[in-house]
Design a protein around this motif. Structure first.
Motif, PDB file in Angstrom:
ATOM      1  N   VAL A 163       3.437   0.224   0.535  1.00  0.00           N
ATOM      2  CA  VAL A 163       4.208   1.380   0.986  1.00  0.00           C
ATOM      3  C   VAL A 163       5.466   1.509   0.127  1.00  0.00           C
ATOM      4  N   GLU A 164       5.784   2.726  -0.253  1.00  0.00           N
ATOM      5  CA  GLU A 164       6.997   2.968  -1.033  1.00  0.00           C
ATOM      6  C   GLU A 164       7.959   3.860  -0.261  1.00  0.00           C
ATOM      7  N   LEU A 165       9.235   3.462  -0.257  1.00  0.00           N
ATOM      8  CA  LEU A 165      10.310   4.268   0.292  1.00  0.00           C
ATOM      9  C   LEU A 165      11.207   4.692  -0.867  1.00  0.00           C
ATOM     10  N   ASP A 166      11.525   5.988  -0.914  1.00  0.00           N
ATOM     11  CA  ASP A 166      12.481   6.453  -1.922  1.00  0.00           C
ATOM     12  C   ASP A 166      13.843   6.630  -1.264  1.00  0.00           C
ATOM     13  N   ALA A 167      14.712   7.375  -1.884  1.00  0.00           N
ATOM     14  CA  ALA A 167      16.075   7.517  -1.375  1.00  0.00           C
ATOM     15  C   ALA A 167      16.138   8.209  -0.023  1.00  0.00           C
ATOM     16  N   THR A 168      15.102   9.001   0.316  1.00  0.00           N
ATOM     17  CA  THR A 168      15.141   9.762   1.566  1.00  0.00           C
ATOM     18  C   THR A 168      14.180   9.248   2.635  1.00  0.00           C
ATOM     19  N   GLY A 169      13.286   8.315   2.289  1.00  0.00           N
ATOM     20  CA  GLY A 169      12.350   7.783   3.281  1.00  0.00           C
ATOM     21  C   GLY A 169      10.970   7.537   2.706  1.00  0.00           C
ATOM     22  N   PHE A 170       9.944   7.763   3.528  1.00  0.00           N
ATOM     23  CA  PHE A 170       8.568   7.458   3.133  1.00  0.00           C
ATOM     24  C   PHE A 170       8.152   8.301   1.931  1.00  0.00           C
ATOM     25  N   ALA A 171       7.658   7.612   0.883  1.00  0.00           N
ATOM     26  CA  ALA A 171       7.273   8.306  -0.353  1.00  0.00           C
ATOM     27  C   ALA A 171       5.792   8.178  -0.656  1.00  0.00           C
ATOM     28  N   GLY A 172       5.055   7.402   0.139  1.00  0.00           N
ATOM     29  CA  GLY A 172       3.622   7.262  -0.102  1.00  0.00           C
ATOM     30  C   GLY A 172       3.156   5.837   0.109  1.00  0.00           C
ATOM     31  N   ALA A 173       1.834   5.674   0.108  1.00  0.00           N
ATOM     32  CA  ALA A 173       1.242   4.352   0.296  1.00  0.00           C
ATOM     33  C   ALA A 173      -0.043   4.248  -0.512  1.00  0.00           C
ATOM     34  N   GLN A 174      -0.274   3.075  -1.059  1.00  0.00           N
ATOM     35  CA  GLN A 174      -1.458   2.799  -1.870  1.00  0.00           C
ATOM     36  C   GLN A 174      -2.224   1.648  -1.238  1.00  0.00           C
ATOM     37  N   TRP A 175      -3.537   1.776  -1.182  1.00  0.00           N
ATOM     38  CA  TRP A 175      -4.366   0.704  -0.626  1.00  0.00           C
ATOM     39  C   TRP A 175      -4.659  -0.330  -1.713  1.00  0.00           C
ATOM     40  N   LEU A 176      -4.428  -1.605  -1.394  1.00  0.00           N
ATOM     41  CA  LEU A 176      -4.732  -2.704  -2.306  1.00  0.00           C
ATOM     42  C   LEU A 176      -5.886  -3.515  -1.723  1.00  0.00           C
ATOM     43  N   ASP A 177      -7.021  -3.500  -2.391  1.00  0.00           N
ATOM     44  CA  ASP A 177      -8.179  -4.266  -1.919  1.00  0.00           C
ATOM     45  C   ASP A 177      -7.938  -5.761  -2.077  1.00  0.00           C
ATOM     46  N   LEU A 178      -8.451  -6.529  -1.123  1.00  0.00           N
ATOM     47  CA  LEU A 178      -8.464  -7.984  -1.205  1.00  0.00           C
ATOM     48  C   LEU A 178      -9.886  -8.458  -1.489  1.00  0.00           C
ATOM     49  N   PRO A 179     -10.042  -9.621  -2.123  1.00  0.00           N
ATOM     50  CA  PRO A 179     -11.389 -10.130  -2.372  1.00  0.00           C
ATOM     51  C   PRO A 179     -12.098 -10.474  -1.066  1.00  0.00           C
ATOM     52  N   VAL A 180     -13.411 -10.324  -1.063  1.00  0.00           N
ATOM     53  CA  VAL A 180     -14.241 -10.678   0.094  1.00  0.00           C
ATOM     54  C   VAL A 180     -14.992 -11.958  -0.259  1.00  0.00           C
TER      55      VAL A 180
END
Length: 390
Positions: A254-271
Motif C-alpha cells: 500500500v502506498e500513501l502520498d502527501a494526501t492519503g491513500f495512493a494505491g495498492a499493489q498485490w505481491l504474490d508469495l511462493p506456494v
C-alpha cells in the motif's frame, strides 16, 4: 510511505495432520525479502498470528525470528491479535522484542496510535486487536456485538484524529491507517475454515464502520478481498484448506502520498506445495495421465464410483504421496425410499430383507444388485438346510 499488509499467519496450524511450520517459515522469509526489495516503511500483521491460544515453543521461535528479520529491514512492524490468538500470551511476547516491533493486544489502548513519519509528515496507525463484546461490556457499556465494539473502537480512532487535527494546522492532511480483525460485510469466508466471529447475535461489521481513515487493513478472511479501494483483506500466506486452492497467496503493498491513500499493489508469495482437488473414477485417479501434474501436490481425491473402494487412501498415496483427504462422492446416487436405517430394520420380515436393509444403509442409493440377491438367497437357503439337519 509504503506499507505491507499481511495477516492470518496461523503459526502452528496443521494441514490434515501435517505440520505447516517449515513451509510457513519459507514463505515468511520470502515476505521479508519483499519488504527489503520494495523498501517498505511499515509492515502490518492484521491478527491471527498464531493458530492457537496455547502455541508450542517452536511457534514462538518462528514468530520471534520473523519479527526480528522484518525489523532488521528497517521497517516498523505492527502486529495485532486475532480471534485465534491469546491476547495475553501475544502481548507478553511483545515485551521480549526489540524496538521497532509493536504488538498491540490491549483494547483500552485502541485510540492511541503508533506514529510513523515520512517526508510528508506523520502517519497515525491505529491497531485494533480482536474485540470480544462479552469481555468489554464493563468497559464500553452498551456494546453487544462485533459491529458494536468495532464501531466504538473506530469512534475512538476518529476522536483521536479530530483532537490531533485541532492541535495542528486543520488545513493540512491528517493521514491515518487502522487495523482490525473481523468479518466485514461483503465477503464470503471459506466454508469450515475461518471461525465464526459471533457474539450477541451480530457478526457482520458494516463497511461504513471504517470511515475516516485513509487505509483499513483487515484480517480474518483467508482469501484476498477488495471491499473498497482503501479497505482490503490480505488473506493468509499459506493454503490451509482445500477450499482455498484457487486463492492466490500474498500481501498488499500500500502506498500513501502527501494526501492519503495512493494505491495498492498485490505481491504474490511462493506456494510451497499446491493444493488440488481431483474428482474422477477411482481407476482413473490411479492411472490417468491427466492427473500427473498433481503428483507432487496436496491432494483431495473425490472418487465417483458407485461403491466404496477398499484401502483407498493407501492406494492413492502410491501415486500421490501427499494425498491428504479421500472422499467417496458417487457420480450417480439412486434415490432412497425416505426411510431411516432403523425403520428399514424394523420393517424387515425376513433375513434377506434385513441384509438388504444393511447394504442399503452402507451403500446409499445402491442397495442390493440382482446378482447379489441371488447369492444372498442361496446362502440363506443353505443356512436353513443346515439348521434343519442339525
Amino acid at each position: 510511505m509504503r506499507i505491507l499488509h499481511t495477516s492470518d499467519w496461523h503459526i502452528g496450524r496443521t494441514f490434515h495432520g501435517h505440520s505447516t511450520l517449515e513451509a510457513l517459515r519459507g514463505v515468511l522469509e520470502a515476505l521479508t525479502a519483499q519488504v527489503r526489495e520494495h523498501d517498505v516503511d511499515v509492515v502490518i500483521v492484521a491478527g491471527d498470528v498464531f493458530d492457537s491460544g496455547t502455541p508450542a515453543a517452536a511457534c514462538y521461535s518462528l514468530l520471534s525470528d520473523t519479527l526480528r528479520a522484518l525489523a532488521g529491514t528497517g521497517a516498523e512492524v505492527i502486529v495485532t491479535s486475532g480471534n485465534h490468538d491469546s491476547a495475553a500470551r501475544l502481548g507478553f511476547q511483545s515485551k521480549l522484542l526489540r524496538d521497532g516491533i509493536h504488538v498491540l493486544t490491549d483494547p483500552t489502548a485502541v485510540g492511541t496510535p503508533i506514529t510513523v513519519t515520512d517526508a510528508h509528515g506523520p502517519v497515525h496507525i491505529y491497531g485494533i486487536p480482536f474485540l470480544e463484546p462479552a469481555l468489554l461490556r464493563h468497559v464500553w457499556p452498551g456494546v453487544t456485538s462485533q459491529a458494536g465494539v468495532l464501531g466504538h473502537a473506530m469512534d475512538l480512532v476518529r476522536a483521536d484524529l479530530a483532537e490531533r487535527a485541532g492541535l495542528t494546522d486543520p488545513a493540512g492532511p491528517m493521514r491515518s491507517v487502522a487495523i482490525a480483525h473481523c468479518f466485514a460485510a461483503g465477503v464470503a469466508p471459506t466454508p469450515h475454515l475461518e471461525r465464526d466471529i459471533q457474539q450477541g447475535g451480530l457478526d457482520v461489521v458494516p463497511l461504513e464502520t471504517f470511515a475516516g481513515v485513509d487505509y483499513m487493513a483487515l484480517g480474518h478472511i483467508h482469501g484476498r478481498q477488495l471491499l473498497a479501494p482503501h479497505i482490503r483483506y490480505a488473506g493468509a500466506p499459506l493454503h490451509y484448506a482445500f477450499g482455498e486452492g484457487d486463492k492466490p497467496r500474498g500481501s498488499w503493498l500500500v502506498e500513501l502520498d502527501a494526501t492519503g491513500f495512493a494505491g495498492a499493489q498485490w505481491l504474490d508469495l511462493p506456494v510451497p506445495r499446491r493444493v488440488v482437488t481431483l474428482r474422477a473414477p477411482f481407476d482413473d485417479l490411479l492411472t490417468d495421465a491427466a492427473h500427473a501434474g498433481a503428483e507432487d501436490a496436496w491432494v483431495c481425491a473425490e472418487y465417483t464410483d458407485a461403491l466404496p473402494q477398499a484401502d483407498a487412501m493407501r492406494r492413492l498415496q502410491e501415486r500421490f504421496p501427499f494425498c491428504a483427504k479421500v472422499m467417496h462422492a458417487p457420480g450417480v446416487v439412486r434415490e432412497g425410499d425416505g426411510r431411516t436405517y432403523a425403520q428399514r430394520v424394523r420393517a424387515a420380515r425376513s433375513d434377506a430383507e434385513l441384509v438388504e436393509a444393511f447394504l442399503g444403509h452402507v451403500r446409499p442409493g445402491e442397495g442390493v444388485s440382482e446378482h447379489e440377491a441371488d447369492i444372498l438367497r442361496d446362502v440363506l437357503d443353505e443356512r436353513v438346510r443346515a439348521e434343519a439337519v442339525a
